[in-house]
Design a protein around this motif. Structure first.
Motif, PDB file in Angstrom:
ATOM      1  N   ASN A  54       0.821  -1.203   0.000  1.00 47.80           N
ATOM      2  CA  ASN A  54       0.000   0.000   0.000  1.00 47.80           C
ATOM      3  C   ASN A  54       0.853   1.251   0.000  1.00 47.80           C
ATOM      4  OD1 ASN A  54      -1.429  -2.137   2.124  1.00 47.80           O
ATOM      5  ND2 ASN A  54      -2.729  -1.406   0.477  1.00 47.80           N
TER       6      ASN A  54
ATOM      7  N   THR B 284      -4.757   5.171  -5.699  1.00 47.85           N
ATOM      8  CA  THR B 284      -4.741   4.115  -4.694  1.00 47.85           C
ATOM      9  C   THR B 284      -6.053   3.343  -4.673  1.00 47.85           C
ATOM     10  OG1 THR B 284      -5.435   5.695  -3.000  1.00 47.85           O
ATOM     11  CG2 THR B 284      -3.091   5.271  -3.199  1.00 47.85           C
TER      12      THR B 284
ATOM     13  N   SER C 160      -0.355   7.359  -3.493  1.00 49.32           N
ATOM     14  CA  SER C 160      -0.383   6.832  -4.851  1.00 49.32           C
ATOM     15  C   SER C 160       0.562   5.640  -4.911  1.00 49.32           C
ATOM     16  CB  SER C 160       0.055   7.895  -5.876  1.00 49.32           C
ATOM     17  OG  SER C 160       1.401   8.269  -5.651  1.00 49.32           O
TER      18      SER C 160
ATOM     19  N   ASP D 291       0.125   2.132  -5.214  1.00 49.33           N
ATOM     20  CA  ASP D 291       0.004   0.806  -4.631  1.00 49.33           C
ATOM     21  C   ASP D 291       0.716  -0.179  -5.555  1.00 49.33           C
ATOM     22  OD1 ASP D 291      -1.619   1.812  -2.605  1.00 49.33           O
ATOM     23  OD2 ASP D 291      -3.467   1.349  -3.683  1.00 49.33           O
TER      24      ASP D 291
ATOM     25  N   ALA E  86      -5.831   0.453  -2.430  1.00 50.49           N
ATOM     26  CA  ALA E  86      -5.572  -0.301  -1.201  1.00 50.49           C
ATOM     27  C   ALA E  86      -5.714  -1.795  -1.447  1.00 50.49           C
ATOM     28  CB  ALA E  86      -6.483   0.155  -0.065  1.00 50.49           C
TER      29      ALA E  86
END
Length: 476
Positions: A289, A345, A293, A295, A347
């Motif tokens: 994560n 992102t 930004s 990931d 996650a």
């Protein structure tokens, strides 16, 4: 935005923590929105069904199978381990542990080995009593008692830090194939990951920072907590880092020998909610994560430096270079770009490989990755060597520059927030939804793997592993 990620100043760390808090808060909004929609896959030949009503569990995180139609599932905030047998939640928890569940802490990870009776490994943020100040992030090994229907005889395997926190606690547990290390459980290696806990030391690529402190690393240990023989890193002196050692006597006065690194498999990890072993190659993968930004999805070779704090996402998109990284003795320069990145992102959480599952042969050569922010699951096609992804068009650069591009990989949608994906003994895919408090079964048209009782299940796992090796040889 990329320039904001070069170094984690105090203001940047505050921003990153704020983002993580927002992610947790988003679960609440997702619960009401996703529960009103039907969970689905883009493949009409697959079926999606909640095996229990939404809200059955209080923030479930991860699950693992004891046997066909028999699994254990964890609740993040209550510290309760529940058993689901033949589709029914048993009346009482099989175990309750005192946890601190603030932010990303809680009861987080589970893995079960194949011996009889099974050993069950749990990762949780331990507290003296429920939600008191945390003691540590810990991994315990329990014995499953079929007669009692309980987890008994806890043994501490890993005693890990919990501060600074409260986020970036990691917690996923994965067991490798049995039989590698005879005499310790069923002989499987145990992998787990802990995030950086907002620290900035050598493990976060700050060469002048604190010596290794078990933060921001992936561990590979035997089932008693001892280092796996052949792990990639060599113990070294705390200040004279080029000096390797066996114990403190091998270092200058005032320095200590960093023997703990012998348990590490990789470092430079910001935080991860997903570890997965490819059943064909045996290779480890993770999801990671980013702060605001980038990931990542990573193939994790032994000794990998994942690049955090200096690098997130492809090196070509970051002003920093691998030359800025701290290279831990034993493995050398081991940074490599992620196999895939999300500029926006999502996650990412769990990662699994459906080879031989009920989803059908069309999914034998893909990786499935779940995520938190949009309630989606993505399917990424693997390249012929299964060392990366074979993508084209707007994704040929291995970066999703927008959610629109990420949606080109869509496999399933309208979940709340999927935090775990597991293939059951029946070959179906099970998805734990922390936001909606239930588990979904995704079943395919292919014949299910035969259901075998007891010890035969362990033999089946070994046979499937041999078949996977044969398939890889045929592809090469």
């Amino acid at each position: 935005m990329l320039s904001e990620r070069i170094h984690m100043s105090s203001s940047a760390r505050t921003k990153a923590v704020r983002i993580d808090v927002l992610i947790c808060a988003a679960l609440v909004a997702l619960m009401s929105a996703a529960s009103a929609r039907a969970q689905s896959t883009v493949d009409s030949s697959l079926t999606v069904q909640a095996i229990l009503p939404p809200g059955t569990f209080n923030q479930p995180t991860t699950m693992a199978f004891l046997a066909p139609n028999d699994f254990l599932i964890l609740e993040k905030t209550t510290g309760e381990v529940h058993r689901v047998l033949n589709g029914a939640v048993q009346p009482a928890p099989v175990l309750t542990v005192p946890v601190n569940s603030s932010s990303e802490r809680g009861l987080l990870g589970i893995a079960i080995n194949t011996q009889v009776p099974p050993s069950v490994f749990l990762y949780f943020t331990e507290a003296p009593v429920l939600n008191a100040a945390p003691i540590a992030n810990r991994v315990y090994r329990y014995t499953w008692s079929p007669g009692l229907g309980q987890l008994v005889s806890p043994t501490l395997i890993l005693d890990l830090p919990v501060l600074d926190g409260p986020n970036h606690d990691g917690g996923v547990l994965v067991l490798g194939p049995p039989g590698q290390f005879p005499g310790v459980g069923d002989g499987a290696a145990l992998y787990t990951v802990i995030g950086d806990l907002n620290r900035n030391g050598q493990l976060q690529n700050n060469a002048t920072g604190a010596a290794p402190d078990d933060r921001g690393v992936i561990f590979r240990v035997q089932q008693n907590g001892a280092a796996v023989p052949g792990n990639p890193f060599t113990p070294y002196c705390s200040v004279t880092t080029a000096q390797t050692c066996v114990n403190d006597a091998g270092c200058a006065v005032g320095q200590t020998c960093q023997t703990r690194v012998a348990r590490y498999y990789a470092y430079g990890v910001r935080n991860s909610f997903g570890l997965g072993l490819d059943p064909v190659t045996g290779a480890l993968w993770d999801t990671e994560n980013g702060p605001a930004s980038m990931d990542e999805i990573n193939l994790v070779p032994p000794g990998m430096n994942s690049g955090w704090i200096d690098l997130m996402g492809p090196d070509s998109l970051d002003p920093n270079t691998p030359a800025t990284l701290f290279n831990m003795p034993g493995a050398g320069l081991t940074y490599s770009d992620p196999e895939f990145s999300f500029t926006t992102t999502v996650a990412p959480t769990a990662i699994v490989f459906p080879d031989g599952s009920s989803l059908g042969s069309a999914y034998d050569d893909v990786a499935l990755v779940a995520e938190n922010n949009n309630g989606q699951i993505y399917a990424l096609p693997l390249n012929p060597t299964r060392t990366g992804f074979a993508l084209s068009g707007t994704l040929a650069d291995l970066v999703a520059d927008s959610q629109t591009q990420a949606n080109e990989l869509l496999f399933g949608s309208d979940f709340g927030a999927v935090t775990d994906l597991e293939f059951g003994p029946d070959g179906d895919l099970y998805a734990v939804d922390i936001a909606l408090g239930t588990v979904y079964r995704i079943a395919g048209p292919a014949p299910a793997i035969p259901v075998l009782p007891g010890v035969a299940l362990g033999l089946l796992v070994a046979l499937l592993g041999a078949a996977a090796v044969a398939r890889l040889a045929a592809r090469s």
